[in-house]
Design an enzyme around this catalytic site. Sequence first.
Site, PDB file in Angstrom:
ATOM      1  N   HIS A  92      41.476 -28.854 -37.457  1.00 48.80           N
ATOM      2  CA  HIS A  92      41.660 -27.370 -37.367  1.00 48.80           C
ATOM      3  C   HIS A  92      40.634 -26.419 -37.413  1.00 48.80           C
ATOM      4  O   HIS A  92      40.763 -25.399 -36.748  1.00 48.80           O
ATOM      5  CB  HIS A  92      42.986 -27.141 -38.309  1.00 48.80           C
ATOM      6  CG  HIS A  92      42.642 -27.175 -39.513  1.00 48.80           C
ATOM      7  ND1 HIS A  92      42.604 -28.413 -40.436  1.00 48.80           N
ATOM      8  CD2 HIS A  92      42.223 -26.147 -40.385  1.00 48.80           C
ATOM      9  CE1 HIS A  92      42.260 -27.821 -41.497  1.00 48.80           C
ATOM     10  NE2 HIS A  92      42.286 -26.341 -41.866  1.00 48.80           N
ATOM     11  N   TYR A  93      39.550 -26.704 -38.292  1.00 50.78           N
ATOM     12  CA  TYR A  93      38.455 -25.809 -38.492  1.00 50.78           C
ATOM     13  C   TYR A  93      37.776 -25.809 -37.184  1.00 50.78           C
ATOM     14  O   TYR A  93      37.186 -24.924 -36.835  1.00 50.78           O
ATOM     15  CB  TYR A  93      37.656 -26.339 -39.439  1.00 50.78           C
ATOM     16  CG  TYR A  93      36.207 -25.706 -39.835  1.00 50.78           C
ATOM     17  CD1 TYR A  93      36.349 -24.297 -40.334  1.00 50.78           C
ATOM     18  CD2 TYR A  93      35.096 -26.069 -39.145  1.00 50.78           C
ATOM     19  CE1 TYR A  93      35.064 -23.635 -40.357  1.00 50.78           C
ATOM     20  CE2 TYR A  93      33.976 -25.508 -39.157  1.00 50.78           C
ATOM     21  CZ  TYR A  93      33.861 -24.107 -39.766  1.00 50.78           C
ATOM     22  OH  TYR A  93      32.759 -23.289 -39.859  1.00 50.78           O
ATOM     23  N   THR A  94      37.341 -26.949 -36.629  1.00 52.97           N
ATOM     24  CA  THR A  94      36.320 -27.170 -35.592  1.00 52.97           C
ATOM     25  C   THR A  94      37.199 -26.532 -34.087  1.00 52.97           C
ATOM     26  O   THR A  94      36.537 -25.977 -33.388  1.00 52.97           O
ATOM     27  CB  THR A  94      35.940 -28.536 -35.218  1.00 52.97           C
ATOM     28  OG1 THR A  94      37.038 -29.527 -35.094  1.00 52.97           O
ATOM     29  CG2 THR A  94      35.124 -29.266 -36.308  1.00 52.97           C
TER      30      THR A  94
END
Length: 193
Positions: A92-94
């Site tokens: 989800h961060y990337t």
Amino acid sequence: MSTIENSSGTRELAGKRALVTGGTRGIGAAIVRRLLDAGAAVLTTARSETGTAPEEAAFVAADVRTRAGAEAIAAAAQELAAVPTVAPPFLHYTTAKAALENYSRGLAAELAPAGIRVNTVSPGRTATPGGEATREQWARLDAGTDQVDTTAPMGRDGRPDDIAHAVHFLVSPGASWLTGSGLVVDGGEFPRG
């Protein structure tokens, strides 16, 4: 909001405004300090008040990943007439980072006629308490697999000030012709081609 002169005795960012997300510790805090030292007015955010934002910076506790948090940040930015200059696990961060970079390129084109520049910074492995905790979590998930050396080719982890200096460049007059760009500051950690 007061301004502090930077080590060169200039206030090259006086009159400039910046929004720095995650600005109470690690990379974000270093960026806030660097921009304040250069004379910028800074609005910073974090999910909670667990860190300490420099008192010269305006602060709003908000989670940028939620609609309510984004709305709170937008309201605070409008109140201070701040504009975004920055830009701080797993898929989800990337995914969010890639979306932010794409959105920033479009926003840069839209705001360029008004003299507003929008750029992103993508830090690599950086020595911060949050970074260490994330790497420990990744290591637990990778337990039992062949691990590879994650040291950057430059032989060390980045320091928060390494990232802060890059952001300072992006918001300085020296980068006045730079907009819609993504600056990767990773010591050569990730191959590009």
